[in-house]
Design an enzyme around this catalytic site. Structure first.
Site: not given
Length: 418
Positions: A127, A158, A354
């Site tokens: 990520d 994120h 996600s």
């Protein structure tokens, strides 16, 4: 995007060794005494060349089209592809009525009542990196590898949020993590602070994750087909139709490369048990505009061997599929109003497939522990099959189509597999 002459070369370092082994086996059959000199392989019998699993190696080089074709002729080369852009599966706006004050997803997937914690299971998160100083990751050994050139850390947030959902410890008394017993994680930073990367970065991190002997890999990213088309038109002055065809070729060949690399990794499962690979299905659907505005699960989620994850949100009559969640996932998990770790400390709420993906990655860690506690073989196939087959449809709102939710709502194991 970067340099269009940049190519990724996938090799099998054991290919020539297997060929030599096969030759010496034939010599034994003819009455000769063929023994491999490398030392890693014992004296071989009839089909012993098959003992050697593929040994994936990745090289990158600036090549012309003809040089790329020439590379494919080498005996140990499995694939040669032009690197294409990858992108973060960007979070979606969280509806005001879905803003979370607790981690509802943990209860929805039964992680709160599971006797398993993911203890002894090693995971990988590919990520935007991680905020290693966040209290949610205290006590976890983090092996970080940066492929973006930015250095370790998380300039986007994120990756930190996703890692928190997988194995985060409690923050100020609030539980955020599914598998709080995980103590080792590989963090592959394959997306920069803007959420951009390349397939070269992703392939390199996948190979490294395999070398780290992880049991679970979580990926909330995708091949950026629209971004590549835009780059070719705006930066390289390609005609729109040619740009589209070139991007399509890059998309297709990189998917083939991904499948080839995953196949090599899967063949190693006989030695190490294998790896469960979990990926977000994507956020490109727009059911809020029209129920028919659905997009199929994206790459790499649809690649062979990946578990594609769709996103559920809470509704008045039960769980419903999120408007943005791409169709045809294998399974679904909470993905709207998900509370997890925030870069710099504290918590924040995000929404997207996600956010659903790390729920399932965390559950995979629990299922690995359950498999090791039972009587069935503890391997990636056992874990994947049991996790998929345990999904439930109870609690899902009427009218949610199977093509949108897959097997149903992912669930944690309640007992050893056996």
């Amino acid at each position: 995007m970067g340099d269009l002459s940049r190519y990724v070369i996938l090799r099998d370092r054991n290919a020539n060794l297997r060929k030599r082994a096969a030759g010496e086996v034939r010599g034994e059959v003819a009455g000769l005494s063929g023994v491999l000199t490398e030392g890693a392989i014992p004296r071989l019998g009839g089909g012993a060349a098959a003992m050697l699993p593929p040994g994936p190696e990745l090289d990158s080089a600036d090549l012309t089209a003809n040089e790329a074709k020439d590379a494919l002729r080498q005996n140990d080369v499995v694939g040669v592809v032009r690197a294409i852009p990858t992108a973060l599966i960007a979070p979606k706006d969280t509806p005001a009525d879905a803003a979370a004050t607790d981690t509802w997803g943990i209860k929805a997937v039964r992680a709160d009542v599971s006797p398993f914690t993911g203890a002894g299971v090693k995971v990988a998160v590919l990520d935007t990196g991680i905020d290693a100083a966040h209290p949610a990751f205290a006590g976890v050994t983090l092996v970080q590898a940066d492929y973006t050139g930015e250095g370790d850390g998380d300039g986007n947030g994120h990756g930190t949020h996703c890692a928190g959902t997988i194995f985060g410890r409690d923050v100020d008394g609030q539980r955020i993590g599914i598998a709080r017993g995980v103590t080792e994680a590989f963090i592959g930073k394959v997306l920069n602070a803007r959420g951009s990367g390349t397939s070269e970065m992703m392939f390199s991190a996948l190979k490294r994750a395999s070398e780290e002997n992880v049991q679970v890999i979580s990926m909330s990213l995708g091949f950026d087909f629209p971004g590549l088309v835009k780059y070719l038109i705006e930066q390289e002055d390609y005609p729109a139709d040619l740009a589209t065809w070139i991007a399509l070729e890059g998309f297709r060949t990189n998917l083939s490369m991904f499948n080839a690399l995953m196949n090599m990794i899967r063949q190693q499962a006989v030695f190490d048990g294998g790896t469960v690979i979990v990926a977000a299905s994507g956020n490109e659907s727009h059911r809020e505009m029209n129920p028919n505005y659905e997009v199929g699960a994206s790459v790499p989620a649809v690649a062979e061997g990946c578990i594609a994850v769709g996103a559920f949100q809470q509704g008045a009559d039960g769980l419903k599929i999120a408007d943005f969640s791409n169709t045809n996932p294998d399974i679904a998990a909470p993905g709207v109003g998900v509370l997890s770790a925030k870069v710099g400390g504290g918590l924040r709420t995000l929404s997207g497939t996600s956010m659903a993906c790390p729920h399932v990655a965390g559950l995979a860690a629990l299922w690995w522990e359950a498999a090791r506690s039972g009587v069935l073989p503890a391997n990636a196939n056992t874990v994947s099959m049991r996790m998929l087959s345990s999904a439930v449809v109870a609690g899902i709102a009427p009218g949610v189509h199977v093509a949108d939710r897959g097997q149903g709502l992912a669930q944690a194991p309640l007992a050893p597999i056996g």
